[in-house]
Each structure stands twice: as structure tokens, then as C-alpha cells.
Design an enzyme around this catalytic site. Sequence first.
Site, PDB file in Angstrom:
ATOM      1  N   TYR A 159      49.259  34.582  34.294  1.00 59.43           N
ATOM      2  CA  TYR A 159      48.838  33.830  33.113  1.00 59.43           C
ATOM      3  C   TYR A 159      49.672  32.569  32.873  1.00 59.43           C
ATOM      4  CZ  TYR A 159      46.717  33.926  28.417  1.00 59.43           C
ATOM      5  OH  TYR A 159      45.997  33.664  27.280  1.00 59.43           O
ATOM      6  N   LYS A 227      48.727  47.745  36.216  1.00 59.25           N
ATOM      7  CA  LYS A 227      47.791  48.013  37.311  1.00 59.25           C
ATOM      8  C   LYS A 227      48.624  48.193  38.584  1.00 59.25           C
ATOM      9  CE  LYS A 227      43.545  48.146  38.831  1.00 59.25           C
ATOM     10  NZ  LYS A 227      42.800  49.380  38.690  1.00 59.25           N
ATOM     11  N   ASP A 281      42.893  49.906  33.789  1.00 54.86           N
ATOM     12  CA  ASP A 281      41.466  50.208  33.633  1.00 54.86           C
ATOM     13  C   ASP A 281      41.271  51.531  32.888  1.00 54.86           C
ATOM     14  OD1 ASP A 281      42.712  51.023  35.976  1.00 54.86           O
ATOM     15  OD2 ASP A 281      40.851  51.363  37.046  1.00 54.86           O
ATOM     16  N   ASP A 305      46.524  40.265  26.787  1.00 52.36           N
ATOM     17  CA  ASP A 305      45.529  39.364  26.216  1.00 52.36           C
ATOM     18  C   ASP A 305      44.187  40.093  26.104  1.00 52.36           C
ATOM     19  OD1 ASP A 305      44.575  36.986  25.241  1.00 52.36           O
ATOM     20  OD2 ASP A 305      44.131  36.139  27.201  1.00 52.36           O
TER      21      ASP A 305
END
Length: 415
Positions: A159, A227, A281, A305
Amino acid sequence: MTFDKITAPSSGEKVQVEQGRCKPTHHPIIPWIEGDGVGADIWKAAHPVFDHAIKLAYGGERKIEWFEVYAGEKAHAMYGESLPKDTLKAIEEYKVAIKGPLTTPVGEGFRSLNVALRQIFDLYACVRPIEYFDQVPAPVRHPEKVDMVVFRENTEDIYLGIEWPSQSKEAKEVIAFLHDKLGVDSILPSSGIGIKPISPERTKRLVRRAIRYAIEQNKPSVTLVHKGNIMKYTEGAFSQWGYELAKEEFANQTITEKDVTEKHNGVVPQGKIVIKDRIADAMFQQALLRPDEYSVIATMNLNGDYLSDALIAQVGGLGLGPGANMNDEIAIFEATHGTAPKHSNLDKINPGSVILSGVMMFEHLGWHEAATLVRKGLQKTISNKTVTYDLERLMTGATLLSCSAFGNAIVENMK
Ligand code: NAP
């Protein structure tokens, strides 16, 4: 303190901060940025709410000395630039500030003014509480089960915007380096390239802040969201460093979920905060199916975010989503929505986001009575079904209020 084009209030004091906590203050000077688009609308509603809550809570004994500083379009008109030195100086000096949304200027070299503020001050934690107000229309069946605070790392990750476009000299050089020196042959030569740095130092300061918050607020758990099953040395390392930090610095106050299962028969020992981790997820699914099992979330920039916006959607949407970007000294509270240009100057938008950011600011200052009053006024206004268009269109039998009338109703309902 002197400025180029603005003058600080002649009365009021600087907030003193020690180890991230504000020392008691009764008359702080608070710089505020109106913001672009709907900024002017939300502030017309929010200022009276803040001032009234303070007056009701403390009589004349406490007061905020509001100090308008400029960023975005107003700053450009005044200074010829969108983020002038005056504004940065004021925030640095007074330590606690609050802002409306800002448009990203075209051609000034900033990716975004918000990102610039975070980077200039190294505001490493983006803190976003997600709280349900009774009767707010929600897309899930049990929004009352959502009560989380997201601590999002602000200074690392993909990011950050360290990236080069497809076919650029830089992208080609990075691809050639990866190929020639490291034997990476899976990248097409035409690819754009982005870099994802995650460090132990910056992970640990974020997780430290999240665990401290959980201890101070008596929260049951801190979940590290990552992740790491795929991105092992960035996201996976984030989780590993988070556990390490908990063990190194908070061994007496925390316990891992694994130890609860393996050593305590699944029962959390009295007074311990559970440290657990979830793959991102799976976390999105858990947030919908079993939100009450999660409390404080610590995660990286991009996951944070996505996750904080997804969570706020479950409890009423952006109009009720507050936030703050902070380091151990400076805190900038902010409406988390954008400038919503199609709604600007219509006295229409929901001012709840900046109002709840003010509630966070009151709590940061230790002004809990004023924070409680604003919450009470907002809750009663929603329970009375007197709301702005975003909530009115989802409620049956609600009365539509303008942005400023919504603010006035909150003031009335504090009493
Ligand atoms: P946005 O301004 O957040 O607005 C998107 C939509 O969200 C609005 O059209 C509205 O939906 C809803 N919404 C936003 N704020 C609301 C509120 N207070 N009450 C009720 N509904 C609200 O997002 P955007 O249009 O993508 O971005 C516009 C500009 O803002 C861009 O320049 C972007 O860079 C900037 N931005 C700034 C910040 C910031 O300063 N923190 C954050 C995000 C974006 P409906 O029209 O459907 O009601």
C-alpha cells in the site's frame, strides 16, 4: 508559536503527551481541517455537537480552543499548495488534531494528502472502532454482535506505493535484477512492479499498541490478520512477530489460543487476553458469521483498509465510521469517508463519521463524560428514527433530516 498565514488562538494550551497518553488538560488548542467536498457540511453539524457536549459535561470548566488550519482546496487557494508548512507546524505543536475528508490534488506529487500526513508524521497506527448503534439499518441479521477495533499498520506494505508501471525503465531493471541475480523466471518482462516491505520493528510497534489498548479497555482478544499461508516472509512474518512481541512484552497479560486449547482445556484463564491469528480470507468470513468472537484486530495496511470498510458496512456504513491515525505523540482524528463531491454543499450528508471521530478524540483527551454524552445523543436520535438520507432510505417510518438538523437533534437528545 508563529505561523506564516494563520494565528494561533491567544488562549488555550498545548496538549502534553507522554507514552501515547494525553496528560490532563482543560483548555486544549485543537487544530482542525475542514476538508474538501462535504467537509464544510459535516463541520457545521459537528462543531455545535462537540461544544455542547463539553459544556453539558463540564459547565465552563473545560473548553476546546478550535484552531482552523488548512489542507486541500482551501489551502491551495490560500497558500498555492495543498499541504502547507503552517498546517504541519500546527499539528506538530499541538499534538491532537481532527480533519474532514480531502481530495487528492492532481499534479502536486502527492499520492494522497492523507497518505502524506501519515508518512510525514510517521502515524503508524490507523485505529478504527466499529460499533453498532441500536436500530441502525444493517445488512446483517445480528449487527449488535459486531464490536471490534481495527489497528491497521500505516507505514508499510504494498500500500505504500513503491511501484513502477509496465514497460518503465525501473520496472525493467527490477525484473532483470530478479531474473539475473535471484533466478526468478516467472515474471513477464512487460509487468508493472510493486514492492511489499514488512519489518519486525514496525509490526511490533503496531501490535504493541493493539495489545496495550486491549489491556486498558478490558478486551478479550487480539487477532493478527494476515495472508501468511501464501506471503510467508511478509504477512506470515507479521503474524510470527506479533506472537513474539506478545510473549516478550506481555507474557503476564496474554495467552495464545493454542495454549488455551492445549493447556487449559479450552477455557481462558482469568484476566488473560487471547492472542490468535486468522488468515485474511477466513477472517472476512468470520466477520460475517461469528463477529462476536473477535474484538481487537491487528493487521497490515491493505488488509486493514479492506477489513475496516467491510466491518463498518455491517453496522450502518461509512457515514458512521470514525477513525484516527496516530503515533506515540501525535493523533489526527478523521472522518473516514471521502469528499463525496456529488453531495457537497447540499446540507445532506451524514456527519456521524466526524462526530464519532470527535468522540474518539474526547476519549484520547480523557474527556469520557463528553464522549458518553455525544454517544447518548446520537443513539437517541437514531432510536427516534430522525436520520440523514443514507439511513432514512433503509428504515421504515423514519423522518429525513438534513446534515445540520441531524447535528441539532444530537444536541437536543444529549439532555
Ligand atoms: P466517498 O467520498 O467516501 O463517497 C462514496 C459514497 O459513499 C458517497 O457517494 C455516498 O454514497 C457514501 N458516503 C460517503 N460519505 C458518506 C457520509 N458521510 N454519509 C453518508 N454516505 C456517505 O468516496 P469516493 O467518491 O470514492 O471519493 C471521493 C474523493 O474522496 C476522492 O478524491 C478520494 O480520493 C477522496 N477520499 C478521501 C478520503 C479521506 O480524506 N479520508 C477517504 C476516501 C476518499 P451514496 O451517494 O450512495 O449515498
